[in-house]
Design a protein around this motif. Structure first.
Motif, short mmCIF file in Angstrom:
data_model
loop_
_atom_site.label_atom_id
_atom_site.label_comp_id
_atom_site.label_asym_id
_atom_site.label_seq_id
_atom_site.Cartn_x
_atom_site.Cartn_y
_atom_site.Cartn_z
N PRO A 49 0.82 -1.21 0.00
CA PRO A 49 0.00 0.00 0.00
C PRO A 49 0.86 1.26 0.00
O PRO A 49 1.93 1.29 0.61
CB PRO A 49 -0.80 -0.13 1.30
N VAL A 50 0.39 2.29 -0.71
CA VAL A 50 1.11 3.56 -0.76
C VAL A 50 1.02 4.23 0.61
O VAL A 50 -0.06 4.34 1.20
CB VAL A 50 0.50 4.49 -1.84
N GLU A 51 2.15 4.69 1.11
CA GLU A 51 2.19 5.31 2.42
C GLU A 51 1.51 6.68 2.41
O GLU A 51 1.61 7.43 1.45
CB GLU A 51 3.64 5.48 2.88
N ALA A 52 0.84 6.99 3.50
CA ALA A 52 0.17 8.28 3.66
C ALA A 52 0.30 8.74 5.10
O ALA A 52 0.36 7.92 6.02
CB ALA A 52 -1.30 8.18 3.27
N THR A 56 -5.19 6.60 6.14
CA THR A 56 -4.87 5.22 5.82
C THR A 56 -4.00 5.12 4.57
O THR A 56 -4.14 5.91 3.64
CB THR A 56 -6.16 4.41 5.58
N ASN A 57 -3.12 4.13 4.56
CA ASN A 57 -2.43 3.79 3.33
C ASN A 57 -3.44 3.25 2.32
O ASN A 57 -4.52 2.80 2.69
CB ASN A 57 -1.35 2.74 3.60
N ARG A 58 -3.08 3.29 1.05
CA ARG A 58 -4.00 2.84 0.00
C ARG A 58 -3.27 1.90 -0.96
O ARG A 58 -2.10 2.12 -1.29
CB ARG A 58 -4.56 4.01 -0.81
N TYR A 267 -0.73 -1.14 7.41
CA TYR A 267 -1.59 0.04 7.62
C TYR A 267 -1.37 0.57 9.04
O TYR A 267 -2.24 0.43 9.91
CB TYR A 267 -3.06 -0.33 7.42
N PRO A 268 -0.21 1.18 9.31
CA PRO A 268 0.12 1.58 10.68
C PRO A 268 -0.83 2.60 11.28
O PRO A 268 -1.20 2.49 12.46
CB PRO A 268 1.54 2.14 10.55
N TRP A 269 -1.26 3.59 10.50
CA TRP A 269 -2.14 4.63 11.05
C TRP A 269 -3.51 4.06 11.39
O TRP A 269 -4.09 4.36 12.44
CB TRP A 269 -2.28 5.77 10.05
N ALA A 270 -4.04 3.21 10.52
CA ALA A 270 -5.41 2.73 10.68
C ALA A 270 -5.54 1.64 11.73
O ALA A 270 -6.63 1.43 12.28
CB ALA A 270 -5.93 2.21 9.35
N VAL A 345 -3.57 6.01 -7.37
CA VAL A 345 -4.67 5.78 -6.44
C VAL A 345 -5.75 6.82 -6.72
O VAL A 345 -5.46 7.98 -6.94
CB VAL A 345 -4.19 5.91 -4.97
N ASN A 346 -7.01 6.37 -6.71
CA ASN A 346 -8.13 7.30 -6.90
C ASN A 346 -8.43 8.03 -5.60
O ASN A 346 -9.32 7.64 -4.84
CB ASN A 346 -9.38 6.54 -7.35
#
Length: 408
Positions: A49-52, A56-58, A267-270, A345-346
């Motif tokens: 997943p792309v980091e954010a 959340t990552n996507r 998904y560390p944040w989520a 990512v959309n």
């Protein structure tokens, strides 16, 4: 006659219906030990997943991506196909099941239930293959956006019917002395894979069509997967599948405790408070978590650790803004707030149009690449899900237009 769906309906359903053919980098987080840590180091960037930050990552797409926006309505082809399926179900459920199952011997009943169960699992595999073929045909330009959505929605509906028949099958199996049906949670998760919040919106429109109604959906796909994104009021709905991440290897299976810890790496944040976690042996794990911005659930491969299905429901207003772009023309001020992440990512963006002199909100029609997306509200704003890649955005009012180029 009893209208309840009988136990062997699944068996009859799948025999009467032909299969439809349609032409890390590791995120920052707590360190984990053992196989999970080694696995995370081995993941190439494009599979993770792309980091954010602060959201959340996507899961991204890879390869050459075809991305388009469509105003989805109830397609006659899907309506007729669903009606035909229901007719076949209704015809078969009384002619064989009720007459033959109750009169069969214990051994015959066990064989009938087992055969029906095996065919349900075969049908679940056929749903996944149907999805892959439709996505790849769309990515190759051989199908329209609505044709792809109809295939995905048909899987959504059929998966629900198969899950219902599986539950009924368990009830009948309990009546067969000395027989135990090998069904477990993983069978239901394989079917739930095809049922998502976004598709529920499409299903509602299909089942209760309103003249002139439609849902704006952004459809993106490559040969390795697809992503659907839409706004439902202030909720951003997105589902993404990666076929290349689904396929297994001959590597050793990630153990349960390591897999649970590994969700925090993906998904560390989520997943700060820990997800709801399910072991669906032998090939995948599933996790779900609620958080301050909404809800996330995902499937990941138990051998490679790759995420191959992700669905998210996010409140748009709660998402952080990564970049604000402004422009002006014809006395109009255009502001675009982008949300993370952006690459393949959309991600939703907020478009706001105001009077350049007074700052008062303007009601504007928002157009992307020549397709009308919607109108701004009383605050002059509209949340949209742009296509992947570069697009031309136009905001048009009665007094003028203002343009911008957006890239995701």
């Amino acid at each position: 006659m009893n209208n309840a769906m009988p136990a062997l309906l699944a068996f009859l359903l799948v025999l009467s219906l032909p299969a439809m053919t349609v032409v890390a980098a590791a995120p920052d987080g707590e360190r984990v030990d053992g196989s999970a840590a080694a696995l995370q180091q081995e993941l190439p960037y494009e599979t993770a997943p792309v980091e954010a930050e602060n959201t959340t990552n996507r899961l991204p797409l890879t390869g050459d991506v075809r991305s388009e926006h469509t105003d989805y309505g109830s397609g006659l082809g899907l309506v007729f196909a669903s009606a035909d399926d229901e007719l076949r179900l209704d015809h078969e459920q009384y002619t064989l099941v009720d007459d033959e199952f109750d009169d069969a011997t214990t051994e015959q009943q066990a064989a009938m239930v087992q055969q029906a169960y095996e065919r349900i699992n075969e049908r679940a595999d056929e749903l996944e293959q149907r999805e892959r073929e439709a996505v790849r045909a769309y990515a190759a330009g051989e199908q329209s956006t609505n044709e792809l959505l109809q295939t995905l929605l048909r899987n959504h509906k059929e998966a629900a019917m198969l899950a219902d028949t599986l539950r009924d099958l368990e009830g009948h199996a309990s009546r067969v002395s000395g027989y135990s049906l090998p069904a477990d949670y993983s069978d239901y998760k394989a079917l739930e894979y095809h049922r998502t919040p976004l598709r529920e919106n499409l299903e509602a429109l299909t089942d209760r069509p309103t003249r002139g109604s439609g849902l704006g959906v952004t459809v993106s796909a490559s040969q390795t997967g697809y992503s659907l994104g839409m706004m439902d009021g202030d909720q951003y709905l997105v589902e993404t599948a990666r076929f290349d991440n689904r396929d297994g290897t001959d590597s050793e299976r990630l153990q349960h405790s390591d897999a649970y810890d590994y969700t925090g790496e993906l998904y560390p944040w989520a997943t700060e408070d820990g997800p709801h976690f399910q072991d669906n042996s032998p090939d995948h794990y599933w996790a779900e978590t609620g958080h301050d911005q909404g809800r996330l659930d995902f499937y990941f491969n138990s051998q490679t650790g790759n995420v191959y299905r992700e669905t998210q429901e996010l409140t748009a207003q709660s998402l952080p803004v990564t970049e604000e772009t402004t422009g002006s023309s014809d006395g109009l001020e255009l502001s675009i707030n982008e949300t993370p992440p952006a690459e393949n990512v959309n991600s939703p963006i907020e478009v706001t149009v105001t009077d350049q002199a007074t700052g008062e909100p303007e009601q504007a029609t928002i157009i992307i690449d020549g397709i009308e997306i919607g109108k701004t509200d009383e605050d002059g704003s509209l949340w949209i899900v742009p296509t992947i890649g570069q697009s031309e955005l136009t905001a048009r009012t009665a007094n003028g237009t203002v343009n911008a180029t957006i890239t995701s």
